[in-house]
Design a protein around this motif. Structure first.
Motif, PDB file in Angstrom:
ATOM      1  N   THR A  63      43.637  31.512  30.425  1.00 43.61           N
ATOM      2  CA  THR A  63      44.175  32.189  31.405  1.00 43.61           C
ATOM      3  C   THR A  63      44.493  32.665  32.722  1.00 43.61           C
ATOM      4  N   PRO A  64      45.353  31.840  33.635  1.00 42.36           N
ATOM      5  CA  PRO A  64      44.388  31.409  34.909  1.00 42.36           C
ATOM      6  C   PRO A  64      43.483  32.844  35.352  1.00 42.36           C
ATOM      7  N   GLY A  65      43.256  32.729  36.244  1.00 42.38           N
ATOM      8  CA  GLY A  65      42.965  34.073  37.219  1.00 42.38           C
ATOM      9  C   GLY A  65      41.545  34.651  36.302  1.00 42.38           C
ATOM     10  N   SER A  66      41.302  33.898  34.952  1.00 45.78           N
ATOM     11  CA  SER A  66      40.565  35.167  33.742  1.00 45.78           C
ATOM     12  C   SER A  66      39.367  35.508  34.413  1.00 45.78           C
ATOM     13  N   ARG A  67      39.190  36.626  34.082  1.00 49.99           N
ATOM     14  CA  ARG A  67      37.588  37.511  35.007  1.00 49.99           C
ATOM     15  C   ARG A  67      36.634  37.216  34.156  1.00 49.99           C
ATOM     16  N   LEU A  68      36.374  37.379  32.375  1.00 50.89           N
ATOM     17  CA  LEU A  68      35.832  35.919  31.691  1.00 50.89           C
ATOM     18  C   LEU A  68      35.219  34.789  32.299  1.00 50.89           C
ATOM     19  N   THR A  69      36.268  33.992  32.294  1.00 53.85           N
ATOM     20  CA  THR A  69      36.326  32.827  32.737  1.00 53.85           C
ATOM     21  C   THR A  69      35.377  32.406  34.383  1.00 53.85           C
ATOM     22  N   ARG A  70      35.736  33.570  35.083  1.00 55.41           N
ATOM     23  CA  ARG A  70      34.629  33.137  36.647  1.00 55.41           C
ATOM     24  C   ARG A  70      33.474  33.976  36.395  1.00 55.41           C
ATOM     25  N   GLU A  71      33.031  35.212  35.454  1.00 59.08           N
ATOM     26  CA  GLU A  71      31.897  35.281  34.961  1.00 59.08           C
ATOM     27  C   GLU A  71      30.687  34.183  34.345  1.00 59.08           C
ATOM     28  N   ILE A  72      31.344  34.050  33.255  1.00 58.44           N
ATOM     29  CA  ILE A  72      31.462  33.037  32.597  1.00 58.44           C
ATOM     30  C   ILE A  72      30.026  31.070  33.573  1.00 58.44           C
ATOM     31  N   PHE A  73      31.777  31.188  34.161  1.00 62.98           N
ATOM     32  CA  PHE A  73      31.838  30.002  34.889  1.00 62.98           C
ATOM     33  C   PHE A  73      30.890  29.775  36.166  1.00 62.98           C
ATOM     34  N   PRO A  74      30.016  31.091  36.836  1.00 62.36           N
ATOM     35  CA  PRO A  74      30.291  31.511  38.719  1.00 62.36           C
ATOM     36  C   PRO A  74      30.763  30.094  39.338  1.00 62.36           C
ATOM     37  N   LEU A  75      31.759  30.073  40.128  1.00 62.22           N
ATOM     38  CA  LEU A  75      31.496  28.843  40.927  1.00 62.22           C
ATOM     39  C   LEU A  75      32.370  29.646  43.001  1.00 62.22           C
ATOM     40  N   PRO A  76      31.507  28.602  43.393  1.00 58.38           N
ATOM     41  CA  PRO A  76      31.161  29.516  45.421  1.00 58.38           C
ATOM     42  C   PRO A  76      32.927  30.258  45.356  1.00 58.38           C
ATOM     43  N   GLU A  77      32.998  31.014  46.069  1.00 61.04           N
ATOM     44  CA  GLU A  77      34.756  32.013  45.920  1.00 61.04           C
ATOM     45  C   GLU A  77      33.934  32.438  47.301  1.00 61.04           C
ATOM     46  N   PRO A  78      35.575  32.113  48.224  1.00 59.94           N
ATOM     47  CA  PRO A  78      37.244  31.374  47.881  1.00 59.94           C
ATOM     48  C   PRO A  78      36.709  29.838  47.513  1.00 59.94           C
ATOM     49  N   ALA A  79      37.516  29.773  46.702  1.00 62.11           N
ATOM     50  CA  ALA A  79      38.139  27.991  46.706  1.00 62.11           C
ATOM     51  C   ALA A  79      38.016  27.048  47.929  1.00 62.11           C
ATOM     52  N   PRO A  80      37.476  26.386  48.020  1.00 63.06           N
ATOM     53  CA  PRO A  80      37.479  25.132  49.408  1.00 63.06           C
ATOM     54  C   PRO A  80      39.041  24.805  48.865  1.00 63.06           C
ATOM     55  N   ALA A  81      40.005  25.239  50.328  1.00 64.80           N
ATOM     56  CA  ALA A  81      41.230  24.145  50.491  1.00 64.80           C
ATOM     57  C   ALA A  81      41.323  22.774  50.348  1.00 64.80           C
ATOM     58  N   GLY A  82      42.339  22.841  49.275  1.00 65.76           N
ATOM     59  CA  GLY A  82      41.895  21.009  49.081  1.00 65.76           C
ATOM     60  C   GLY A  82      41.671  21.453  47.621  1.00 65.76           C
ATOM     61  N   SER A  83      41.020  22.234  47.034  1.00 64.76           N
ATOM     62  CA  SER A  83      39.660  21.872  45.756  1.00 64.76           C
ATOM     63  C   SER A  83      41.318  22.259  44.492  1.00 64.76           C
ATOM     64  N   VAL A  84      40.554  21.492  43.345  1.00 57.58           N
ATOM     65  CA  VAL A  84      41.071  21.755  42.243  1.00 57.58           C
ATOM     66  C   VAL A  84      39.966  22.704  41.271  1.00 57.58           C
ATOM     67  N   THR A  85      40.638  23.851  40.055  1.00 54.50           N
ATOM     68  CA  THR A  85      39.391  23.578  39.721  1.00 54.50           C
ATOM     69  C   THR A  85      39.744  23.333  37.401  1.00 54.50           C
ATOM     70  N   LEU A  86      39.401  22.935  37.208  1.00 55.09           N
ATOM     71  CA  LEU A  86      39.539  22.727  36.253  1.00 55.09           C
ATOM     72  C   LEU A  86      38.698  23.598  34.988  1.00 55.09           C
ATOM     73  N   THR A  87      39.819  23.796  33.684  1.00 52.93           N
ATOM     74  CA  THR A  87      39.171  24.629  32.450  1.00 52.93           C
ATOM     75  C   THR A  87      39.467  23.691  31.176  1.00 52.93           C
ATOM     76  N   PHE A  88      38.355  23.160  30.583  1.00 57.40           N
ATOM     77  CA  PHE A  88      38.938  22.840  29.455  1.00 57.40           C
ATOM     78  C   PHE A  88      38.179  23.354  28.157  1.00 57.40           C
ATOM     79  N   THR A  89      38.544  23.027  26.765  1.00 56.02           N
ATOM     80  CA  THR A  89      38.175  23.093  25.830  1.00 56.02           C
ATOM     81  C   THR A  89      38.097  21.950  24.863  1.00 56.02           C
ATOM     82  N   GLY A  90      37.274  21.979  23.692  1.00 55.41           N
ATOM     83  CA  GLY A  90      37.059  21.014  23.008  1.00 55.41           C
ATOM     84  C   GLY A  90      36.032  19.809  23.196  1.00 55.41           C
ATOM     85  N   ASP A  91      35.325  19.276  23.105  1.00 56.39           N
ATOM     86  CA  ASP A  91      35.405  17.856  22.482  1.00 56.39           C
ATOM     87  C   ASP A  91      34.996  18.214  24.430  1.00 56.39           C
ATOM     88  N   PRO A  92      33.382  17.873  25.363  1.00 58.89           N
ATOM     89  CA  PRO A  92      33.453  17.916  26.676  1.00 58.89           C
ATOM     90  C   PRO A  92      33.314  16.302  26.364  1.00 58.89           C
TER      91      PRO A  92
END
Length: 316
Positions: free
Chosen positions: A227-256
């Motif tokens: 789910t875009p903007g999920s607080r749970l995802t942000r807390e499980i995978f903390p990344l510096p905020e705000p995200a740098p301009a031009g960057s992209v955040t990818l979330t994936f499930t399944g076989d890494p």
């Protein structure tokens, strides 16, 4: 298995629960996550009517508890076991005596009580310790006694109020493993209150995040992760905020090990720099979150391809 609708609980002028809706499916481990004062324990105590809500309804296993009182409510509570943070064992009783206590209250004959207590102590890994006193046990062993006692009446629902917060990390993991085994082997539905994200990551199928007496986010972890903007995802995978301009955040499930990132680099001739991220093994399977910077003439097609491959793609 558990349905709470419009729950409110006030203590004088203090609102502990403010319109809480909760849906826990049969057979799942559902975590309620939040900091101290968020209303988690109040919610738990409203589920078995140890606290009667100021407004709203609670239904457990098809029976609306908020309409019951007296003997009917006591009978309904037998289907709901509860594990306490600080064990709540009776120091004057042996381990076996503590586990037998609810059976005595139910009027179970002595021979049947002895048989049932023996089964429960074996189930939680305390066979042969029935004659010990609580002060002879470690914290983890005391909590195992508490779990055995909670199972005495063959409940369909188990409520856990910060059951591991007083334990060290290794003991916490052993207790969580026991709860997961009971969930699987007995088909128990478990509602688990915690302030620790590691507990959610270890055993929970679904989660609700509480703040200020309200549920901010709720659902199956596998769905919230996507789910875009999920607080749970942000807390499980903390990344510096705000995200740098031009960057992209990818979330994936399944076989890494699937080479999705290298595929997109080759297929669209783009540059990709990893700015941060991690992979976690959750009950729903492995989940990863990466923040990347893409460069090249066809980054739009590259992002569309990643979405087609099932990745959640978020831009600042």
């Amino acid at each position: 298995m558990i349905q709470a609708s419009g729950l409110r609980k006030s203590y004088g002028g203090t609102v502990a629960l403010d319109g809480v809706d909760l849906h826990v499916r049969q057979g799942e481990i559902f975590g309620v996550l939040g900091q101290s004062g968020a209303g988690k324990s109040t919610l738990l105590r409203c589920v078995n009517l140890l606290e009667r809500p100021t407004a709203g309804t609670v239904t457990v296993d098809g029976q609306e508890l908020t309409t019951l009182g007296g003997k009917e409510l006591n009978l309904a509570r037998r289907r709901i076991g509860m594990i306490h943070q600080h064990f709540a064992l009776l120091s004057s009783r042996t381990v076996a005596g503590n586990v037998a206590f609810p059976l005595e209250v139910m009027g179970v004959p002595a021979a049947e009580r002895r048989r049932r207590v023996g089964e429960l102590l074996e189930l939680v890994g305390l066979g042969g310790r029935g004659g010990d006193r609580p002060n002879q046990l470690s914290g983890g062993q005391k909590q195992r006694v508490g779990i055995a006692r909670a199972l005495a009446g063959n409940p369909s629902v188990l409520l856990s109020d910060e059951a591991t917060s007083a334990l060290d990390p290794a003991t916490t993991q052993s207790i969580l493993a026991l709860l997961k085994r009971l969930n699987t082997e007995l088909g128990l539905t478990i509602l688990l209150i915690t302030h620790e994200m590691d507990v959610v990551k270890s055993v929970c199928d679904s989660v609700a995040i509480m703040t200020g007496g309200r549920i901010e986010e709720s659902g199956a972890i596998a769905e919230l992760i996507r789910t875009p903007g999920s607080r749970l995802t942000r807390e499980i995978f903390p990344l510096p905020e705000p995200a740098p301009a031009g960057s992209v955040t990818l979330t994936f499930t399944g076989d890494p090990r699937q080479p999705v990132v290298s595929e997109v680099v080759r297929k669209f001739d783009v540059g990709l720099s990893i700015l941060g991220g991690s992979i976690e093994e959750l009950p729903a399977g492995p989940v990863g979150r990466l923040r990347v910077a893409l460069t090249g003439d066809d980054t739009g097609s590259a992002l569309a391809y990643l979405r087609e491959r099932g990745l959640l793609v978020e831009t600042p």
